[in-house]
Design an enzyme around this catalytic site. Structure first.
Site, PDB file in Angstrom:
ATOM      1  N   GLU A  33       0.880  -1.153   0.000  1.00 32.17           N
ATOM      2  CA  GLU A  33       0.000   0.000   0.000  1.00 32.17           C
ATOM      3  C   GLU A  33       0.928   1.215   0.000  1.00 32.17           C
ATOM      4  O   GLU A  33       1.791   1.320   0.871  1.00 32.17           O
ATOM      5  CB  GLU A  33      -0.837  -0.030   1.286  1.00 32.17           C
ATOM      6  CG  GLU A  33      -2.063   0.818   1.235  1.00 32.17           C
ATOM      7  CD  GLU A  33      -2.816   0.771   2.567  1.00 32.17           C
ATOM      8  OE1 GLU A  33      -3.448   1.774   2.885  1.00 32.17           O
ATOM      9  OE2 GLU A  33      -2.751  -0.243   3.280  1.00 32.17           O
ATOM     10  N   ARG A 258       4.318 -12.752  10.011  1.00 36.18           N
ATOM     11  CA  ARG A 258       5.043 -11.490   9.818  1.00 36.18           C
ATOM     12  C   ARG A 258       6.422 -11.594  10.411  1.00 36.18           C
ATOM     13  O   ARG A 258       6.620 -12.279  11.403  1.00 36.18           O
ATOM     14  CB  ARG A 258       4.332 -10.350  10.563  1.00 36.18           C
ATOM     15  CG  ARG A 258       3.032  -9.941  10.019  1.00 36.18           C
ATOM     16  CD  ARG A 258       2.496  -8.808  10.883  1.00 36.18           C
ATOM     17  NE  ARG A 258       2.964  -7.526  10.414  1.00 36.18           N
ATOM     18  CZ  ARG A 258       2.423  -6.869   9.389  1.00 36.18           C
ATOM     19  NH1 ARG A 258       1.410  -7.376   8.746  1.00 36.18           N
ATOM     20  NH2 ARG A 258       2.887  -5.699   9.014  1.00 36.18           N
ATOM     21  N   LYS A 268       4.362   0.643   9.680  1.00 30.35           N
ATOM     22  CA  LYS A 268       4.527   1.916   8.981  1.00 30.35           C
ATOM     23  C   LYS A 268       3.996   3.069   9.828  1.00 30.35           C
ATOM     24  O   LYS A 268       4.531   4.164   9.796  1.00 30.35           O
ATOM     25  CB  LYS A 268       3.789   1.866   7.641  1.00 30.35           C
ATOM     26  CG  LYS A 268       4.624   1.235   6.544  1.00 30.35           C
ATOM     27  CD  LYS A 268       3.931   1.311   5.207  1.00 30.35           C
ATOM     28  CE  LYS A 268       2.957   0.187   5.043  1.00 30.35           C
ATOM     29  NZ  LYS A 268       2.436   0.014   3.704  1.00 30.35           N
TER      30      LYS A 268
HETATM   31  P1  ATP Z   1       2.476  -2.190   8.060  1.00 27.26           P
HETATM   32  O1  ATP Z   1       1.661  -2.868   9.108  1.00 27.26           O
HETATM   33  O2  ATP Z   1       3.892  -1.988   8.439  1.00 27.26           O
HETATM   34  O3  ATP Z   1       1.835  -0.950   7.542  1.00 27.26           O
HETATM   35  P2  ATP Z   1       1.351  -3.588   5.912  1.00 27.26           P
HETATM   36  O4  ATP Z   1       1.175  -5.068   5.948  1.00 27.26           O
HETATM   37  O5  ATP Z   1       0.163  -2.751   6.125  1.00 27.26           O
HETATM   38  O6  ATP Z   1       2.534  -3.216   6.878  1.00 27.26           O
HETATM   39  P3  ATP Z   1       1.534  -3.350   3.082  1.00 27.26           P
HETATM   40  O7  ATP Z   1       2.085  -2.244   2.299  1.00 27.26           O
HETATM   41  O8  ATP Z   1       0.080  -3.580   3.054  1.00 27.26           O
HETATM   42  O9  ATP Z   1       2.023  -3.149   4.572  1.00 27.26           O
HETATM   43  O10 ATP Z   1       2.305  -4.698   2.774  1.00 27.26           O
HETATM   44  C1  ATP Z   1       2.792  -5.116   1.517  1.00 27.26           C
HETATM   45  C2  ATP Z   1       3.183  -6.558   1.628  1.00 27.26           C
HETATM   46  O11 ATP Z   1       4.238  -6.716   2.565  1.00 27.26           O
HETATM   47  C3  ATP Z   1       2.023  -7.386   2.134  1.00 27.26           C
HETATM   48  O12 ATP Z   1       1.911  -8.559   1.343  1.00 27.26           O
HETATM   49  C4  ATP Z   1       2.385  -7.703   3.540  1.00 27.26           C
HETATM   50  O13 ATP Z   1       1.858  -8.929   3.921  1.00 27.26           O
HETATM   51  C5  ATP Z   1       3.915  -7.692   3.520  1.00 27.26           C
HETATM   52  N1  ATP Z   1       4.437  -7.338   4.826  1.00 27.26           N
HETATM   53  C6  ATP Z   1       4.261  -6.184   5.503  1.00 27.26           C
HETATM   54  N2  ATP Z   1       4.847  -6.222   6.710  1.00 27.26           N
HETATM   55  C7  ATP Z   1       5.435  -7.440   6.812  1.00 27.26           C
HETATM   56  C8  ATP Z   1       6.203  -8.103   7.816  1.00 27.26           C
HETATM   57  N3  ATP Z   1       6.487  -7.517   8.986  1.00 27.26           N
HETATM   58  N4  ATP Z   1       6.650  -9.347   7.559  1.00 27.26           N
HETATM   59  C9  ATP Z   1       6.381  -9.937   6.392  1.00 27.26           C
HETATM   60  N5  ATP Z   1       5.659  -9.391   5.404  1.00 27.26           N
HETATM   61  C10 ATP Z   1       5.186  -8.152   5.598  1.00 27.26           C
HETATM   62 MG    MG Z   2      -1.504  -2.306   5.234  1.00 26.97          MG
END
Ligand code: ATP
Ligand code: MG
Length: 554
Positions: A33, A258, A268
């Protein structure tokens, strides 16, 4: 094939390839995102998705999940692409979920026509009440039985801007009694008048992530839609959407745990808070676990990929030690970084019996085990700098460096013996007077005299001044978020120390930004991407030579 270790996801793919489930195809995607900079957790997801595509001769798309118009920004989009490339990967296709808004909308009309979606006028609060709880079934909305025609007309009205924001939503008609709350008529579309960074003001309704995601995957022909564990309970809805629409292909959603790492935070939202409240100097502050931060710190893409492989892929929640990443960095840089001498906190040394004005050049190896990496010239003269803590006037037992009467080896040059000290008015030693043994040229003597200490040095007139930034962990405890305490209260107050008076050997006079070296006895350093320039060298400490936190910290 590569040496990537197998994991449960690769085993699923192997089995699918054996049975021909997806026609032998492998297609993954990385779907960030664009609402922040990528971090270490994303690096794991990138290595996983792009690594699978590479090893199975498949494809991996980069897709921006930009269904939420409000928090997203073009700045993040640019950074994400730079980060993925820097990590060593290239996408097969680059897409935006918003590219599919027309199709996603059409599929919503289809769901209405199939009697599987309805427009609901309940307020958000009412909807929450109707939803029920984990132990209590939900209640059906009074608007649930609207006719297909009425729903179509209202939904088109939503699209055409006839209703105020948040006054209606389009919902899937599934089961308000489902034990899985995600199946209790989840929202598909909401009204939101916001300018979208890709589609501008074309839309005033936006699809929900959970509804847009399976359709985006399907439209791209994704075979394995890999996501993190919190989406496990969303999978039935993912499958419901594709089944309801009888789509030509049906990607398999697979969840993994994760990545969590100690001594840092990874969401983030929290990283954004560190930036906006200026606890760090920006998204690319070298202490940040963002890819930009780690890059600026001097971590190599190879070390990050190695780390991501070593942490593995499982379904178990875990917290990985940052020490593992630090070790990956050390291993990588140990073999590739040239050795250099730098004096971080200089103390002047005068070699009394070395002729005034004389200089000598020593050829020192760039790497102790790799003669193929060549040598560089280091100039010796009468006035030198050594590290302040390599001299003690009254040393404790077991101190083998320089002290009055003691002889040490100056790395690659001569043996010197400390004779006397000069102090300033406050009693601080500001200069050490030594003598050298001309027979010890190159670091050994004809009588094979043993010295216990070898210290690094630079020549006063031949070394160049440099700024050195010593970075350390951003938080002083392993779990900054534990126990409901504000993570900001647990920041390490010593995570950055700036040394402005350091001196580095002359061979570092004109190195490019992002050059990595080992400063002997100090650690691995990298010239700063932003601030380093000719005439003003700036080195960031990537990592120390050994783990100084291992025995209970500092
Ligand atoms: P955050 O909670 O840090 O905002 P998010 O999951 O909302 O992270 P996205 O931009 O939606 O962030 O994630 C893009 C991809 O990265 C998704 O497929 C997500 O599952 C993966 N991802 C994000 N954070 C992690 C993590 N800590 N470990 C493994 N994969 C991750
Ligand atoms: Mg997200």
């Amino acid at each position: 094939m590569t040496d990537t270790p197998t994991n449960f996801i690769r085993q699923i793919i192997d089995e699918d390839n054996r049975t021909g489930k997806h026609g032998g195809k492998v297609a993954t995607r990385f779907p960030p995102e664009p609402n922040g900079y990528l971090h270490l957790g994303h690096a794991k997801s990138i290595c996983l998705n792009f690594g699978i595509a590479r090893d199975y001769q498949g494809i991996c798309n980069l897709r921006y999940d930009d269904t939420n118009p409000v928090k997203e920004d073009e700045e993040y989009v640019r950074a994400i692409e730079e980060d993925v490339r820097w990590l060593g990967f290239n996408w097969s296709g680059k897409y935006y979920a918003s590219d599919y808004f027309d199709k996603i909308y059409d599929y919503a009309e289809q769901l209405i026509q199939l009697g599987k979606a309805y427009v609901d006028d309940l307020t958000a609060e009412e909807m929450r009440q109707y939803r029920g709880t984990l132990t209590e079934a939900g209640k059906e909305s009074p608007y649930r039985s609207r006719s297909v025609e009425e729903n179509l007309e209202l939904f088109r009205g939503m699209r055409d801007g006839k209703f105020p924001d948040a006054s209606k939503v389009l919902r899937a008609k599934i089961d308000m009694k489902s034990p899985n709350i995600n199946l209790r008529d989840p929202a598909l579309y909401r009204i939101r008048r916001a300018t979208h960074h890709q589609t501008g003001d074309k839309w005033c309704i936006y699809p929900m992530y959970d509804y847009a995601h399976p359709i985006s995957d399907m439209l791209e022909g994704i075979t394995h839609s890999i996501c993190t564990l919190e989406f496990e309970d969303h999978r039935p809805f993912y499958d419901w959407v594709l089944d309801a629409l009888k789509t030509p292909c049906h990607p398999q959603q697979i969840e993994f745990s994760r990545l969590n790492v100690d001594y840092t935070v990874m969401s983030k939202r929290k990283l954004l808070q560190l930036v906006t409240e200026k606890h760090v100097q920006g998204w690319d502050d070298p202490r940040m676990p963002t890819i930009q931060g780690m890059r600026r710190r001097g971590i190599t893409p190879a070390a990050l990929r190695d780390f991501c492989e070593r942490v593995g892929v499982t379904k178990k929640d875990n917290c990985i030690e940052i020490a593992l990443l630090e070790n990956c960095i050390r291993e990588d840089l140990d073999s590739s970084a040239m050795r250099r001498m730098a004096v971080l906190r200089p103390l002047k040394v005068v070699v009394e019996n070395y002729p005034e004005g004389k200089t000598e050049d020593f050829e020192l190896p760039n790497h102790p085990q790799k003669p193929e990496m060549g040598t560089r010239k280091v100039t010796f003269s009468r006035t030198l700098f050594i590290e302040q803590d390599d001299f003690m006037e009254t040393p404790p037992k077991g101190y083998f460096r320089l002290f009055p009467g003691n002889e040490v080896r100056l790395r690659g040059a001569y043996y010197v013996t400390a004779k006397e000290v000069i102090k300033d008015a406050s009693g601080k030693v500001v200069e050490v007077r030594c003598t050298y043994d001309p027979e010890s040229r190159g670091g050994g003597t004809p009588d094979n005299r043993k010295v216990k200490g070898t210290i690094h040095w630079v020549s006063e007139t031949h070394s160049i001044p440099a700024e050195i930034r010593l970075y350390d962990r951003l938080f002083s405890v392993a779990e900054p978020e534990a126990g409901g305490v504000d993570f900001l209260t647990r920041m390490n107050p010593n995570s950055l120390e700036v040394l402005k008076d350091a001196r580095v050997e002359p061979s570092l006079a004109d190195v490019a930004p992002e050059t990595r070296v080992q400063f002997e006895r100090q650690g691995y350093f990298c010239t700063d991407r932003k601030d380093h320039r000719a005439g003003h060298p700036v080195f960031n400490r990537v990592v120390t030579l050994r783990d100084s936190w291992a025995k209970g910290g500092k």
